[in-house]
Design an enzyme around this catalytic site. Sequence first.
Site, PDB file in Angstrom:
ATOM      1  N   HIS A   9       7.152   3.273   5.273  1.00 23.42           N
ATOM      2  CA  HIS A   9       7.151   3.681   3.864  1.00 23.42           C
ATOM      3  C   HIS A   9       7.225   5.194   3.724  1.00 23.42           C
ATOM      4  O   HIS A   9       6.743   5.942   4.581  1.00 23.42           O
ATOM      5  CB  HIS A   9       5.931   3.121   3.130  1.00 23.42           C
ATOM      6  CG  HIS A   9       4.637   3.763   3.533  1.00 23.42           C
ATOM      7  ND1 HIS A   9       4.222   4.984   3.049  1.00 23.42           N
ATOM      8  CD2 HIS A   9       3.659   3.343   4.366  1.00 23.42           C
ATOM      9  CE1 HIS A   9       3.050   5.295   3.564  1.00 23.42           C
ATOM     10  NE2 HIS A   9       2.688   4.312   4.372  1.00 23.42           N
ATOM     11  N   ARG A  61       2.284   1.214  -1.538  1.00 23.55           N
ATOM     12  CA  ARG A  61       3.207   2.260  -1.070  1.00 23.55           C
ATOM     13  C   ARG A  61       4.410   1.675  -0.332  1.00 23.55           C
ATOM     14  O   ARG A  61       5.524   2.187  -0.451  1.00 23.55           O
ATOM     15  CB  ARG A  61       2.459   3.269  -0.187  1.00 23.55           C
ATOM     16  CG  ARG A  61       1.728   2.675   1.014  1.00 23.55           C
ATOM     17  CD  ARG A  61       0.711   3.687   1.532  1.00 23.55           C
ATOM     18  NE  ARG A  61       0.018   3.270   2.743  1.00 23.55           N
ATOM     19  CZ  ARG A  61      -1.079   2.525   2.759  1.00 23.55           C
ATOM     20  NH1 ARG A  61      -1.599   2.068   1.617  1.00 23.55           N
ATOM     21  NH2 ARG A  61      -1.684   2.240   3.905  1.00 23.55           N
ATOM     22  N   GLU A  85      -0.790  -2.354   6.870  1.00 22.00           N
ATOM     23  CA  GLU A  85      -1.307  -1.430   7.870  1.00 22.00           C
ATOM     24  C   GLU A  85      -2.589  -1.991   8.488  1.00 22.00           C
ATOM     25  O   GLU A  85      -3.200  -2.918   7.944  1.00 22.00           O
ATOM     26  CB  GLU A  85      -1.574  -0.060   7.203  1.00 22.00           C
ATOM     27  CG  GLU A  85      -2.053   1.027   8.140  1.00 22.00           C
ATOM     28  CD  GLU A  85      -1.077   1.337   9.265  1.00 22.00           C
ATOM     29  OE1 GLU A  85      -0.917   0.468  10.155  1.00 22.00           O
ATOM     30  OE2 GLU A  85      -0.503   2.445   9.275  1.00 22.00           O
TER      31      GLU A  85
END
Length: 202
Positions: A9, A61, A85
């Site tokens: 990202h 994000r 993540e």
Amino acid sequence: MKHIVTIQHTQSVHHTNGMVGSWTDWDLTDLGKEQADAIGKKLKEAFAEKDVVIYSSDLKRAKQTAEEITKYLGVEPIFKQELRERNLGKCCGKSVQWLRENIECPEKTVDDRLFSDGESRRDAWNRLRPFYEEVMASDDENIIIVSHGDLLSLWNAMFIGISVESLMEVDIHGPGGGVSHMFVGDDGKHMVRHINDMSYMV
């Protein structure tokens, strides 16, 4: 041949304010949106008139990066929690400085957790592995994956065939907005053309 593009990202607010990313939900900055838009334009050229499947982490994000890109590809992203993540537990919502000052367990092996309620690298590997195997076994020929730095470093290791334990000695990690190109030949051989190519944002 299977063509896989992974994208970390683009610039997020947490890249600019000293806060931990992990499982907290940060927006892209204005620059991050411009970067994602530029990546989308170049991928449109690369995938002109080709069927594409795009997967993305469901964290904001990555989701916003994917949404900027898919404006140019005419497809809807498929959001996957498996692409989030690594979960760092109680330091989510805290600053990077707080993380450094309050680490409970330094990472000396892939089984160590920085915080007791977070994920080790092996935990994140095991979370990602079924999705990786699903993608590799699919009939889809053109696949785009939008995720995060630590998670994509695990993907890279899986793709080139190294073990999770090797991640304490070697890592393939890149900056936000990096675009990687991977191929699986008709003979099953895994090939890497580019890792973390930053030129897509120019």
